[in-house]
Design an enzyme around this catalytic site. Sequence first.
Site, PDB file in Angstrom:
ATOM      1  N   GLU A  42     -69.967 -38.628 -18.270  1.00 24.18           N
ATOM      2  CA  GLU A  42     -69.953 -39.742 -17.320  1.00 24.18           C
ATOM      3  C   GLU A  42     -68.798 -40.684 -17.624  1.00 24.18           C
ATOM      4  O   GLU A  42     -68.565 -41.040 -18.783  1.00 24.18           O
ATOM      5  CB  GLU A  42     -71.283 -40.498 -17.421  1.00 24.18           C
ATOM      6  N   HIS A  43     -68.071 -41.060 -16.561  1.00 28.12           N
ATOM      7  CA  HIS A  43     -66.882 -41.916 -16.690  1.00 28.12           C
ATOM      8  C   HIS A  43     -65.805 -41.244 -17.540  1.00 28.12           C
ATOM      9  O   HIS A  43     -64.984 -41.924 -18.152  1.00 28.12           O
ATOM     10  CB  HIS A  43     -67.256 -43.297 -17.252  1.00 28.12           C
ATOM     11  N   ASP A  68     -64.199 -38.498 -15.976  1.00 30.17           N
ATOM     12  CA  ASP A  68     -63.332 -37.801 -14.997  1.00 30.17           C
ATOM     13  C   ASP A  68     -61.999 -38.513 -14.800  1.00 30.17           C
ATOM     14  O   ASP A  68     -60.943 -37.886 -14.846  1.00 30.17           O
ATOM     15  CB  ASP A  68     -64.062 -37.570 -13.662  1.00 30.17           C
ATOM     16  N   GLY A  71     -77.361 -42.615  -1.176  1.00 28.53           N
ATOM     17  CA  GLY A  71     -77.167 -43.743  -2.081  1.00 28.53           C
ATOM     18  C   GLY A  71     -77.885 -43.623  -3.412  1.00 28.53           C
ATOM     19  O   GLY A  71     -77.961 -44.585  -4.171  1.00 28.53           O
ATOM     20  N   GLY A 109     -76.926 -41.661  -5.842  1.00 30.57           N
ATOM     21  CA  GLY A 109     -76.005 -41.180  -6.867  1.00 30.57           C
ATOM     22  C   GLY A 109     -75.993 -39.668  -6.980  1.00 30.57           C
ATOM     23  O   GLY A 109     -75.498 -39.113  -7.959  1.00 30.57           O
ATOM     24  N   LEU A 110     -76.529 -38.970  -5.971  1.00 26.72           N
ATOM     25  CA  LEU A 110     -76.505 -37.502  -5.981  1.00 26.72           C
ATOM     26  C   LEU A 110     -75.438 -36.974  -5.033  1.00 26.72           C
ATOM     27  O   LEU A 110     -75.415 -35.806  -4.698  1.00 26.72           O
ATOM     28  CB  LEU A 110     -77.880 -36.932  -5.617  1.00 26.72           C
ATOM     29  N   SER A 111     -74.565 -37.878  -4.584  1.00 28.08           N
ATOM     30  CA  SER A 111     -73.399 -37.501  -3.794  1.00 28.08           C
ATOM     31  C   SER A 111     -73.732 -36.971  -2.408  1.00 28.08           C
ATOM     32  O   SER A 111     -73.224 -35.936  -1.978  1.00 28.08           O
ATOM     33  CB  SER A 111     -72.571 -36.459  -4.557  1.00 28.08           C
ATOM     34  N   SER A 112     -74.558 -37.696  -1.705  1.00 29.81           N
ATOM     35  CA  SER A 112     -74.845 -37.320  -0.316  1.00 29.81           C
ATOM     36  C   SER A 112     -73.573 -37.387   0.521  1.00 29.81           C
ATOM     37  O   SER A 112     -73.402 -36.618   1.469  1.00 29.81           O
ATOM     38  CB  SER A 112     -75.910 -38.242   0.276  1.00 29.81           C
ATOM     39  N   ASP A 145     -67.476 -34.296  -7.847  1.00 31.69           N
ATOM     40  CA  ASP A 145     -68.584 -34.090  -6.923  1.00 31.69           C
ATOM     41  C   ASP A 145     -68.300 -32.953  -5.941  1.00 31.69           C
ATOM     42  O   ASP A 145     -69.152 -32.103  -5.691  1.00 31.69           O
ATOM     43  CB  ASP A 145     -68.863 -35.390  -6.159  1.00 31.69           C
TER      44      ASP A 145
HETATM   45  P1  ADP Z   1     -74.158 -41.246  -2.452  1.00 34.99           P
HETATM   46  O1  ADP Z   1     -74.330 -41.531  -3.894  1.00 34.99           O
HETATM   47  O2  ADP Z   1     -75.427 -40.762  -1.840  1.00 34.99           O
HETATM   48  O3  ADP Z   1     -73.002 -40.367  -2.163  1.00 34.99           O
HETATM   49  P2  ADP Z   1     -72.562 -43.132  -0.993  1.00 34.99           P
HETATM   50  O4  ADP Z   1     -72.721 -44.574  -0.731  1.00 34.99           O
HETATM   51  O5  ADP Z   1     -71.326 -42.632  -1.629  1.00 34.99           O
HETATM   52  O6  ADP Z   1     -73.864 -42.667  -1.779  1.00 34.99           O
HETATM   53  O7  ADP Z   1     -72.675 -42.331   0.375  1.00 34.99           O
HETATM   54  C1  ADP Z   1     -73.684 -42.604   1.295  1.00 34.99           C
HETATM   55  C2  ADP Z   1     -73.098 -42.582   2.696  1.00 34.99           C
HETATM   56  O8  ADP Z   1     -72.843 -41.205   3.083  1.00 34.99           O
HETATM   57  C3  ADP Z   1     -74.035 -43.118   3.737  1.00 34.99           C
HETATM   58  O9  ADP Z   1     -73.932 -44.521   3.852  1.00 34.99           O
HETATM   59  C4  ADP Z   1     -73.508 -42.405   4.995  1.00 34.99           C
HETATM   60  O10 ADP Z   1     -72.345 -43.036   5.476  1.00 34.99           O
HETATM   61  C5  ADP Z   1     -73.122 -41.044   4.462  1.00 34.99           C
HETATM   62  N1  ADP Z   1     -74.230 -40.091   4.591  1.00 34.99           N
HETATM   63  C6  ADP Z   1     -74.827 -39.388   3.607  1.00 34.99           C
HETATM   64  N2  ADP Z   1     -75.806 -38.594   4.083  1.00 34.99           N
HETATM   65  C7  ADP Z   1     -75.840 -38.812   5.437  1.00 34.99           C
HETATM   66  C8  ADP Z   1     -76.635 -38.311   6.518  1.00 34.99           C
HETATM   67  N3  ADP Z   1     -77.608 -37.429   6.313  1.00 34.99           N
HETATM   68  N4  ADP Z   1     -76.359 -38.771   7.765  1.00 34.99           N
HETATM   69  C9  ADP Z   1     -75.387 -39.664   7.981  1.00 34.99           C
HETATM   70  N5  ADP Z   1     -74.623 -40.159   6.997  1.00 34.99           N
HETATM   71  C10 ADP Z   1     -74.829 -39.748   5.750  1.00 34.99           C
HETATM   72 MG    MG Z   2     -70.961 -40.879  -2.618  1.00 38.44          MG
END
Ligand code: ADP
Ligand code: MG
Length: 426
Positions: free
Chosen positions: A66-67, A69, A168, A170-173, A218
Amino acid sequence: MTSRHSREPTATPAGGQDLVRTGPPEPVGAQDRARAARLAERFAEVYGHVPDGVWRAPGRVNLIGEHTDYNEGFVLPFAIDRSAMVAVRLRRDTGTGVGGRDVVELASTYAPDGSGLSRAGFPVAGPAPGSVPGWGAYPAGVVSVLTGLDDVTVPGFELLLDSTVPVGAGLSSSHAVEVATMVALDDLLGLGLDRPAMARMTQRAENEFVGAPTGIMDQSASLMGRTGSALFLDCRSLATELVPLPVAEHGLRVLVIDTKVAHSHADGGYAARRATCERAAAALGVDSLRDVPAETDLGALDEESARRVRHVLTENRRVLQCVQLLRKGDVAGVGDLLTASHASLRDDYEVSCPELDLAVDTALTAGALGARMTGGGFGGSAIALVPAAREEQVRDAVLRGFADVGPAAPDIFTVLPADGAGRVPE
Ligand code: ADP
Ligand code: MG
């Protein structure tokens, strides 16, 4: 290369180029196929015709590293069995404006305001950074990077997104959305991009278009992960190696504890840590902290900078030790390294927070073999390595620990190392 670690044979990920030669993994699994079929049906309801296909891209958990990269060090993430899925259809129509070939229309099933679908869109010809609000910026960033390639024209398309990666946490959605869009367009346009190239391009989409100064970990995990493996990534050379992580086979579980808190100083804290690392590297006369030998006297630095540097040096070492243990098949042995990583992030790097410390401490007390915050910190998720027989005990203890201090309950779920992004076969 001058670092102590880079002279060690274990420091070089061994199999990176093989990943390129063996091509994308095959995402299979009845659950994924059923989910993709439902998404294709929903796509037909939303857009009035069937999609060209469905693609998926997983979120990730960083096991350790962590930290490190942005200090050109080592990381060991894995792709998880939660993914963003996109159904996509290229526009074949002619003309301009809504419904025309030059427009991208987006919809997501994630609509926190309860409206059912969250819509976005942009003109396909060169969307400019800042011009696409909300989540549409992630697909737009990918389109923008692909459009900049020689000989590539991206037509308009329709996309429906459904993701099981919590937003949000921290699993990189966010990377899952970018990578799913990237693999879909690569496939549909026949671009034949290899996985490292797609990782670099999604990083550019995130850095230059979305404006987030993230590294390459990620996207790499989402693109190159494999079932039952973690991805050992050298953030300097970008060499990769799949390292066995057979948690279930060893009677273990990886629990994710999503604290659901996001502290407001997260962005500022991240930027400050990066800046401290750069200043410290310059003061120590190296290009990056990767190059600081382990025995270096840090006495020339101020006390806080020395602690930050110590975290980076010890964390790189822990990643290498973790890789060695996993290569030998000692999955349970990794636990102590996770816990040591958390202590270092909490005390030396100071990026933990009370909720993450509580998650880690309660999990350990209830019998986890190891636990740590994962991701940038100041909120988000912790992970715990837990014997299957103690899973319930650990879950209950963490929930009780949170109930004792306030009303907010964390989300707790297990993850497995899963395949990287690709098309979902029908
Ligand atoms: P994370 O740690 O999950 O990556 P981020 O703040 O970096 O958190 O990213 C979250 C953002 O990614 C959301 O605010 C949105 O803009 C986008 N996002 C992620 N998943 C979706 C989804 N299923 N539908 C629409 N936007 C999404
Ligand atoms: Mg993210």
